[in-house]
Enzyme design. Sequence first.
Site, PDB file in Angstrom:
ATOM      1  N   CYS A  61     -21.946   8.884 -13.021  1.00 30.50           N
ATOM      2  CA  CYS A  61     -22.059   7.717 -12.138  1.00 30.50           C
ATOM      3  C   CYS A  61     -23.460   7.123 -12.182  1.00 30.50           C
ATOM      4  O   CYS A  61     -24.446   7.803 -11.914  1.00 30.50           O
ATOM      5  CB  CYS A  61     -21.712   8.095 -10.701  1.00 30.50           C
ATOM      6  SG  CYS A  61     -21.885   6.700  -9.565  1.00 30.50           S
ATOM      7  N   ARG A  64     -25.524   6.162  -8.359  1.00 27.60           N
ATOM      8  CA  ARG A  64     -25.825   7.263  -7.448  1.00 27.60           C
ATOM      9  C   ARG A  64     -26.975   7.037  -6.485  1.00 27.60           C
ATOM     10  O   ARG A  64     -27.154   7.787  -5.545  1.00 27.60           O
ATOM     11  CB  ARG A  64     -26.071   8.548  -8.253  1.00 27.60           C
ATOM     12  CG  ARG A  64     -24.794   9.168  -8.737  1.00 27.60           C
ATOM     13  CD  ARG A  64     -25.078  10.441  -9.480  1.00 27.60           C
ATOM     14  NE  ARG A  64     -25.447  10.212 -10.870  1.00 27.60           N
ATOM     15  CZ  ARG A  64     -25.936  11.148 -11.672  1.00 27.60           C
ATOM     16  NH1 ARG A  64     -26.159  12.363 -11.197  1.00 27.60           N
ATOM     17  NH2 ARG A  64     -26.213  10.872 -12.933  1.00 27.60           N
ATOM     18  N   TRP A 233     -18.862  -0.092  -5.305  1.00 25.50           N
ATOM     19  CA  TRP A 233     -18.564  -1.479  -5.662  1.00 25.50           C
ATOM     20  C   TRP A 233     -18.585  -1.579  -7.173  1.00 25.50           C
ATOM     21  O   TRP A 233     -19.054  -0.685  -7.876  1.00 25.50           O
ATOM     22  CB  TRP A 233     -19.581  -2.440  -5.042  1.00 25.50           C
ATOM     23  CG  TRP A 233     -21.000  -2.000  -5.185  1.00 25.50           C
ATOM     24  CD1 TRP A 233     -21.795  -2.130  -6.277  1.00 25.50           C
ATOM     25  CD2 TRP A 233     -21.772  -1.330  -4.187  1.00 25.50           C
ATOM     26  NE1 TRP A 233     -23.022  -1.592  -6.030  1.00 25.50           N
ATOM     27  CE2 TRP A 233     -23.050  -1.102  -4.743  1.00 25.50           C
ATOM     28  CE3 TRP A 233     -21.530  -0.930  -2.863  1.00 25.50           C
ATOM     29  CZ2 TRP A 233     -24.070  -0.466  -4.045  1.00 25.50           C
ATOM     30  CZ3 TRP A 233     -22.550  -0.298  -2.164  1.00 25.50           C
ATOM     31  CH2 TRP A 233     -23.804  -0.077  -2.750  1.00 25.50           C
ATOM     32  N   GLU A 238     -17.916  -3.325 -16.010  1.00 29.00           N
ATOM     33  CA  GLU A 238     -16.683  -2.521 -16.011  1.00 29.00           C
ATOM     34  C   GLU A 238     -15.483  -3.443 -16.211  1.00 29.00           C
ATOM     35  O   GLU A 238     -14.522  -3.107 -16.885  1.00 29.00           O
ATOM     36  CB  GLU A 238     -16.508  -1.776 -14.677  1.00 29.00           C
ATOM     37  CG  GLU A 238     -17.584  -0.762 -14.374  1.00 29.00           C
ATOM     38  CD  GLU A 238     -17.271  -0.005 -13.092  1.00 29.00           C
ATOM     39  OE1 GLU A 238     -17.679  -0.480 -12.008  1.00 29.00           O
ATOM     40  OE2 GLU A 238     -16.601   1.038 -13.165  1.00 29.00           O
TER      41      GLU A 238
HETATM   42  N1  ARG Z   1     -14.337   1.697 -14.433  1.00 23.64           N
HETATM   43  C1  ARG Z   1     -13.341   1.657 -13.409  1.00 23.64           C
HETATM   44  C2  ARG Z   1     -12.717   0.273 -13.374  1.00 23.64           C
HETATM   45  O1  ARG Z   1     -13.152  -0.596 -14.074  1.00 23.64           O
HETATM   46  C3  ARG Z   1     -13.904   1.998 -12.041  1.00 23.64           C
HETATM   47  C4  ARG Z   1     -14.650   3.301 -11.921  1.00 23.64           C
HETATM   48  C5  ARG Z   1     -15.519   3.380 -10.686  1.00 23.64           C
HETATM   49  N2  ARG Z   1     -16.462   2.300 -10.642  1.00 23.64           N
HETATM   50  C6  ARG Z   1     -17.325   2.045  -9.639  1.00 23.64           C
HETATM   51  N3  ARG Z   1     -18.071   1.006  -9.728  1.00 23.64           N
HETATM   52  N4  ARG Z   1     -17.386   2.820  -8.572  1.00 23.64           N
HETATM   53  O2  ARG Z   1     -11.812  -0.009 -12.627  1.00 23.64           O
END
Ligand code: ARG
Length: 363
Positions: A61, A64, A233, A238
């Site tokens: 992560c 953190r 968030w 991602e």
């Molecule tokens: N990578 C995943 C997604 O795109 C989420 C994983 C957790 N990500 C976070 N920012 N807490 O849906």
Amino acid sequence: MDLKRRMQECDEFFRLPELAHLVPQRRRAALEQLEQTGGYLQTAEEILIGAKLAWRNHARCVGRKHWRSLKLLDARRVRSARDLAEVCWQHLQMATNGGAIQSMITVGPPRQPDGREFHIINSQLIRYAGYRNGDGTVIGDAANIRLTEFATELGWRGAGTPFDILPLLISTPDEPIQWFDIPPELAREVELEHPEFDWFAELGLRWHALPAVSNMNLEVGGMTYPLAPFNGWYLGAEIGARNLSDTNRYNMLPLIAEMMCLDTGSERNLWRDQALVELNRAVLYSFRRAGVYIVDHHTVAKQFCDHVKREEAEGRACPTDWTWINPPISSGLTPTFHRYYDPPDLDIRPNFVRRDFSGDGGI
Ligand code: ARG
């Protein structure tokens, strides 16, 4: 997991400096109960501290720095799938918080000494369905095809759009697996538009506001909580540099490049990269515009480096998986790329540990 190992984890947990304020009898009582009954009742405070430390310990992560801000929804008394779904709705509501995302974890009943457990089958509380067409093409999120088929076998029917929100599938020891449609007003979504390209909104792209991971066990003090969805968030990349762009997900780059009138005939003009940047700009721009909190990869990388420095100053290791904390776009532009870290420690506890089955091919 064998009792001996769990007792060792329990012992180590109560010796952590974060729990130094508890009376020494507490450790002994917990150990004794664990030895005699195969489990023990943790206090909400112990669980919250444990969950924060699990976050702090999680090598993959990059967010953190914010581990102290985690909030707990204590659902350990809840027993039926229906009531657990209700608790998850409450989680969605409180964590989405009108767009000002609040990091949160819901903790359900611990795994029982006989190994029976409560858990969520979906990999996240909010997931888009994926449907395979007869010709092999896919509508929706290809990562969730298996989960979609599973929900369909249970009697769920999706509308068949690229962004159908899957129901929540809950498994409990005494009931058959049940599915629950997420109340639409609780699954906040952002429609994507681009700061300059007017045509972008017409692509009909969107993503949900809350990344709430639900396929990991929370392991704290020798106890395992398989039903423990948690969220932070989103990091823009991602969505923009994985979910919507990976070829085995939404694979949007060829279409975006075409709309940008780029020559997709050759790799050397970097049309993919150009389209990727514009998609990522659209994600950050749209979330911001919709008032939904999101972070970009430059900012989160800086925050992570601050975090590592702070952990060092406090005399703690910060086990880190370099391959996960670097962004999938422009990694070399971020400070997290240019250094080494304490190696990931798979045995460190408390921690979040991924469950085997999830209908998403391991994403
Ligand atoms: N990578 C995943 C997604 O795109 C989420 C994983 C957790 N990500 C976070 N920012 N807490 O849906």
